[in-house]
Design an enzyme around this catalytic site. Structure first.
Site, PDB file in Angstrom:
ATOM      1  N   ASP A 146       0.892  -1.132   0.049  1.00  0.00           N
ATOM      2  CA  ASP A 146       0.086  -0.026   0.075  1.00  0.00           C
ATOM      3  C   ASP A 146       1.065   1.161   0.102  1.00  0.00           C
ATOM      4  OD1 ASP A 146      -2.904   0.747   0.348  1.00  0.00           O
ATOM      5  OD2 ASP A 146      -2.146   2.097   1.834  1.00  0.00           O
ATOM      6  N   HIS A 151      -6.733  -7.165   0.337  1.00  0.00           N
ATOM      7  CA  HIS A 151      -5.803  -6.031   0.002  1.00  0.00           C
ATOM      8  C   HIS A 151      -5.066  -6.352   1.090  1.00  0.00           C
ATOM      9  CE1 HIS A 151      -4.134  -2.144  -0.542  1.00  0.00           C
ATOM     10  NE2 HIS A 151      -4.400  -1.822   0.937  1.00  0.00           N
TER      11      HIS A 151
END
Length: 313
Positions: free
Chosen positions: A115, A281
């Protein structure tokens, strides 16, 4: 620069030590453990270095692992910002990490980032190519290209990209009214819900995120991404990352659904390979075996190009 050991009592990183590395600009908290080739692990939003707790101990028998909190996050310093958000640009954050690794005795190293940490790793490889041997990114495509290729599918999935860049103090006040509810909504809305997060890790994330300074700094991170970071990308022209790059992403996440991940990375790097993993994610906590194996295989290939063992701090 100074390196100061910090007493720790949790069991998330067995055998690791915690340090504060004070650079000329900011204090960075890091966990350090293991032996072998230096490997820097960088976290994403709205987490801390604790996100690597299921992977770092697995890698410590082959790597000298450094898990660092980015500036503005976790227990690292949270410097004042500026009108152009430069103190939270990925260029500035990347320079922090170069200073940290040098303070720990590592001039050349591998880096993996999830991320936001992957975006820092990308800029680090561009600005400091002499330092980065290889880099891996988890569940991202390049920032500029993601913004420029926003679709109806991507915008609602990544609503926070457009919320957090609003002028201060609007998002800060909204989040600050109930930081825990916001964190749980943001991180628990994926395909796996909150299942990937160990209770002890979740408690750490919430402890750090309740700090108003952390909320503000994380908004500044996103404001920088939508402005000065893109300006830095544009200024690169056609320059690409020279280090080999591994891109991993979640098959059940928005990035893989909305973007050609490998295609976009090949616009920004010379040597790109990668694949989807059967998760969402938060891959490091959802699929630690798969992520750890992929990182080890990638970084340990062609050992002739790897650095030797570095001294302990």
């Amino acid at each position: 620069m100074t390196v100061t050991e910090i007493p720790t009592h949790d069991e998330l990183f067995p055998g690791f030590r915690a340090f504060d590395i004070t650079t000329p600009e900011v204090r960075i908290r890091a966990r350090v453990g293991g032996e072998g080739a230096p490997l820097l692990l960088l976290h994403g939003y709205p987490q801390t270095h604790v996100m690597w707790h299921r992977i770092a101990p697995r890698l410590a028998d082959r790597f000298a692992v450094v898990c660092a909190d980015l500036r503005g996050y976790g227990d690292s310093g949270k410097p004042a910002t500026a009108s152009d958000h430069a103190p939270y640009s990925k260029r500035t954050m990347a320079a922090d990490m170069v200073a940290v690794m040098r303070a720990l005795g590592h001039e050349r190293f591998f880096v993996a980032g999830h991320d936001r940490g992957g975006r820092v790793a990308h800029r680090l490889a561009l600005d400091h190519p002499q330092c980065v041997l290889k880099l891996a990114t988890l569940d991202i495509a390049p920032t500029r290209e993601m913004y420029r290729n926003t679709t109806e599918a991507f915008a609602p999935a990544y609503w926070h990209w457009f919320f957090l860049i609003q002028p201060a103090p609007f998002p800060e006040r909204m989040i600050g009214a109930d930081p825990q509810a916001y964190w749980l909504k943001k991180c628990g809305s994926g395909s796996a819900g909150l299942a990937p997060f160990l209770p002890e890790a979740l408690a750490e994330y919430l402890r750090c995120f309740r700090d108003p300074a952390a909320i503000h700094a994380s908004c500044e991170d996103y404001r920088a991404a939508a402005g000065i970071d893109i300006a830095h990308d544009d200024a690169d022209g056609g320059r690409k990352v020279a280090a080999p790059l591994l891109a991993l992403w979640g098959a059940h996440g928005a990035v893989g659904r909305c973007f050609d991940v490998l295609g976009l990375w090949r616009e920004r790097a010379i040597d790109v390979r990668g694949h989807a993993l059967p998760g969402g994610h938060y891959l490091a906590e959802e699929l630690p075996d798969e992520v750890g194996a992929a990182l080890s295989s990638f970084f340990l290939a062609d050992r002739a190009s790897s650095p030797g063992r570095a001294p302990s701090p």
